[in-house]
Design an enzyme around this catalytic site. Structure first.
Site, PDB file in Angstrom:
ATOM      1  N   LEU A 266      24.554  15.637  21.781  1.00 44.17           N
ATOM      2  CA  LEU A 266      24.595  15.357  20.339  1.00 44.17           C
ATOM      3  C   LEU A 266      26.153  15.140  20.728  1.00 44.17           C
ATOM      4  CD1 LEU A 266      24.120  13.477  18.273  1.00 44.17           C
ATOM      5  CD2 LEU A 266      22.670  15.538  16.907  1.00 44.17           C
ATOM      6  N   ASP A 267      26.893  13.958  19.582  1.00 41.32           N
ATOM      7  CA  ASP A 267      28.753  14.599  19.162  1.00 41.32           C
ATOM      8  C   ASP A 267      29.071  15.478  19.976  1.00 41.32           C
ATOM      9  OD1 ASP A 267      27.940  12.701  17.740  1.00 41.32           O
ATOM     10  OD2 ASP A 267      27.510  14.010  16.092  1.00 41.32           O
ATOM     11  N   SER A 268      28.763  15.330  21.515  1.00 47.04           N
ATOM     12  CA  SER A 268      29.486  16.059  22.699  1.00 47.04           C
ATOM     13  C   SER A 268      30.126  15.175  23.923  1.00 47.04           C
ATOM     14  CB  SER A 268      28.876  17.527  23.252  1.00 47.04           C
ATOM     15  OG  SER A 268      28.469  17.914  21.984  1.00 47.04           O
TER      16      SER A 268
END
Length: 323
Positions: A266-268
């Protein structure tokens, strides 16, 4: 020391991934201003060795093409070469299919992992679908940028887990421009990913314009193409609901936005673009949120433009080269 060389002379996927206006190169009296010439872009990634730039230049010049500008990046102590070239050519003398064959020969010569050529005036625009939730600011900005011709894409549809009323400005815009809108109600148990996959099957990439649902690894693997996301730059410090108010209450002095490729973590995913702006004690919550949303609009638009202009290349495991 990282080596960056600039030379002037003469669909990309992260899982497999891909601002200047070309018009700026058309100078009075310059041969490139001829209406018979067409602009092209070529990006190249291969193991580094002597002579790559010479062969790329020779490939273009031998067909009567003229290089307007080129960027080359060779990381320190890494045997890898990246380049992006912009050039003009006469499509009568260098037909589009022949161009693909010529660059393919170069790709084989240097065992390239990526060799992509694009001719914006001749090639189809990128087909995209946009996923959005309740917040409109990124979606609206994207739609108007598309309408004004600032985004070289065709929007096949907008998909949302938020049911917008028929008289909202977004729905009126979509109806005027014949862009389908699909409302898919989601729950924790059913993210409607099967239906989304059916709707986006023929797209070149997806854009998450503040889509507040997590796409599963199964979805990303099945889709198999790039997904571009935008989020506020307050992470990871202010997670959960209403992050702007959390940051405002904490008295932060710098806010930002990040656009990145979506991965299973997530969001990486690999970062495409980031923007920041200062805030101060003089900002109230409303001005704080406005500044944050403006950054998100600008950051997403720039990331999409860079992607469509083949400026974004995968670098190492989780990084990008952005020319």
């Amino acid at each position: 020391m990282t080596l960056t060389r600039r030379i002037s002379s003469s669909f990309p996927h992260f899982v497999g991934f891909a601002k200047r206006s070309f018009k700026s190169y058309k100078l009075p009296g310059d041969p490139s201003s001829s209406p018979s010439l067409t602009h092209g872009i070529h990006v190249f990634n291969c193991p580094d060795e002597v002579g790559i730039v010479a062969k790329l230049s020779e490939c273009i010049a031998s067909k009567g093409g003229n290089i307007l500008g080129a960027d080359v990046f060779v990381p320190e102590k890494k045997n890898v070469f990246y380049s992006r070239s912009e050039f003009v050519f006469d499509p009568v003398k260098w037909p589009r299919e022949q161009m693909d064959e010529d660059f393919l020969k170069l790709s084989k010569m240097f065992s390239a992992t990526r060799s992509v050529v694009r001719v914006p005036d001749l090639d189809p625009k990128f087909k995209i679908s946009v996923l959005a939730s309740k917040q409109d600011h990124c979606l609206v900005d994207l739609l108007y940028a598309w309408q004004e011709g600032r985004l070289p894409v065709d929007i096949t549809c907008v998909i949302s887990n938020h049911n917008r009323g028929p008289n909202t400005h977004v729905m009126r815009f979509l109806e005027r421009n014949n862009i389908p809108y699909y409302y898919l109600h989601t729950t924790n148990e059913n993210k409607r990913e099967r239906e989304i996959l059916e709707l986006v099957l023929d797209t070149d990439f997806l854009v998450l314009a503040r889509y507040m649902q997590i796409l599963s690894g199964h979805f990303l693997r099945t889709y198999g193409k790039d997904v571009i996301n935008i989020h506020h730059g307050l992470l990871p410090s202010f997670k959960g609901g209403n992050p702007s108010k959390q940051a405002f209450d904490a008295g932060v002095k710098l806010i930002g936005a990040t656009s990145h490729f979506v991965t299973e973590e997530l969001d990486s995913g690999p970062i495409i673009e980031q923007m920041v702006e200062r805030v101060s004690h003089r900002d109230n919550l409303q001005s704080f949120v406005q500044k944050s949303e403006n950054l998100e609009r600008q950051c997403l638009a720039k990331a999409m433009t860079s992607y469509c202009e083949l400026r974004v290349l995968p670098y190492e495991e989780n990084r990008t080269v952005v020319f």
